[in-house]
Design an enzyme around this catalytic site. Structure first.
Site, PDB file in Angstrom:
ATOM      1  N   ASP A 161      39.268  31.389  42.944  1.00 46.90           N
ATOM      2  CA  ASP A 161      38.739  31.643  41.600  1.00 46.90           C
ATOM      3  C   ASP A 161      37.900  32.911  41.695  1.00 46.90           C
ATOM      4  O   ASP A 161      36.725  32.861  42.049  1.00 46.90           O
ATOM      5  CB  ASP A 161      37.889  30.465  41.126  1.00 46.90           C
ATOM      6  CG  ASP A 161      37.234  30.735  39.780  1.00 46.90           C
ATOM      7  OD1 ASP A 161      37.857  31.420  38.943  1.00 46.90           O
ATOM      8  OD2 ASP A 161      36.100  30.276  39.568  1.00 46.90           O
ATOM      9  N   GLU A 188      43.572  32.299  40.416  1.00 42.78           N
ATOM     10  CA  GLU A 188      43.428  32.158  38.969  1.00 42.78           C
ATOM     11  C   GLU A 188      43.418  33.545  38.342  1.00 42.78           C
ATOM     12  O   GLU A 188      42.766  34.462  38.838  1.00 42.78           O
ATOM     13  CB  GLU A 188      42.145  31.411  38.619  1.00 42.78           C
ATOM     14  CG  GLU A 188      42.068  31.087  37.138  1.00 42.78           C
ATOM     15  CD  GLU A 188      40.922  30.169  36.808  1.00 42.78           C
ATOM     16  OE1 GLU A 188      41.184  29.020  36.447  1.00 42.78           O
ATOM     17  OE2 GLU A 188      39.767  30.616  36.917  1.00 42.78           O
ATOM     18  N   ASP A 241      32.431  27.332  40.339  1.00 38.93           N
ATOM     19  CA  ASP A 241      33.439  28.246  40.908  1.00 38.93           C
ATOM     20  C   ASP A 241      34.238  27.527  41.996  1.00 38.93           C
ATOM     21  O   ASP A 241      35.418  27.795  42.192  1.00 38.93           O
ATOM     22  CB  ASP A 241      32.771  29.483  41.529  1.00 38.93           C
ATOM     23  CG  ASP A 241      31.872  30.210  40.562  1.00 38.93           C
ATOM     24  OD1 ASP A 241      32.382  31.025  39.790  1.00 38.93           O
ATOM     25  OD2 ASP A 241      30.656  29.939  40.584  1.00 38.93           O
TER      26      ASP A 241
END
EC number: 3.1.21.10
Length: 157
Positions: free
Chosen positions: A7, A66, A139
């Protein structure tokens, strides 16, 4: 099979490595890379060095990242795109390919709702992997969710 979920962020980059074997998922490690230096070049180097260490230590087979969420601050989006580009290049050098998932795809894969809150995603991450402790910052749970999303899309082995 070991899957690294990432991420990317401009201050923290969440990561998670899960094991996917016989349709079972288990968490190997998760955390975040704290981006503390002020110069962009140093930030990119720190990020890439940390990624290299993860790839060396955990013998990752697959990587999922992501996609960038487009916020309101163009400068932040550009910086995040630079980080993501550096990560992508390193992954291509080391692994050969990677998969990308939008935040909507990740949320939908875990909660059934593409507009789910981060807390709902974190709840499902804990439930799917039988994690009893809190996952902070978010996160980290986002990175785990990216890895789980990728595992769900792989053919059973």
């Amino acid at each position: 099979m070991r899957i690294l979920g990432i991420d990317p962020g401009s201050r923290k980059c969440g990561y998670a490595i899960i094991s996917h074997a016989s349709n079972k998922l288990s968490l190997i490690t998760a955390g975040f890379i704290n981006i503390t230096t002020t110069r962009l070049q140093e930030q990119i180097l720190d990020l890439i060095e940390a990624l290299d260490c993860l790839l060396d230590r955990y013998e990752v087979n697959e990587v999922a990242i992501e996609d960038i969420f487009f916020g309101y601050n163009p400068k932040s989006v550009i910086k995040l795109a630079q980080f993501r580009g550096a990560l992508s290049l390193k992954i291509l050098e080391r692994i050969g390919n990677f998969s990308e998932y939008t935040p909507l795809q990740v949320k939908k894969a875990l909660t059934g709702n593409g507009k789910a809150a981060k807390e709902q995603v974190a709840f499902m991450v804990k439930r799917l992997l039988n994690i009893t402790s809190e996952i902070k910052p978010l996160d980290i749970s986002d990175a785990i969710a990216v890895a789980i999303t990728h595992a769900q899309r792989l053919k059973p082995r």
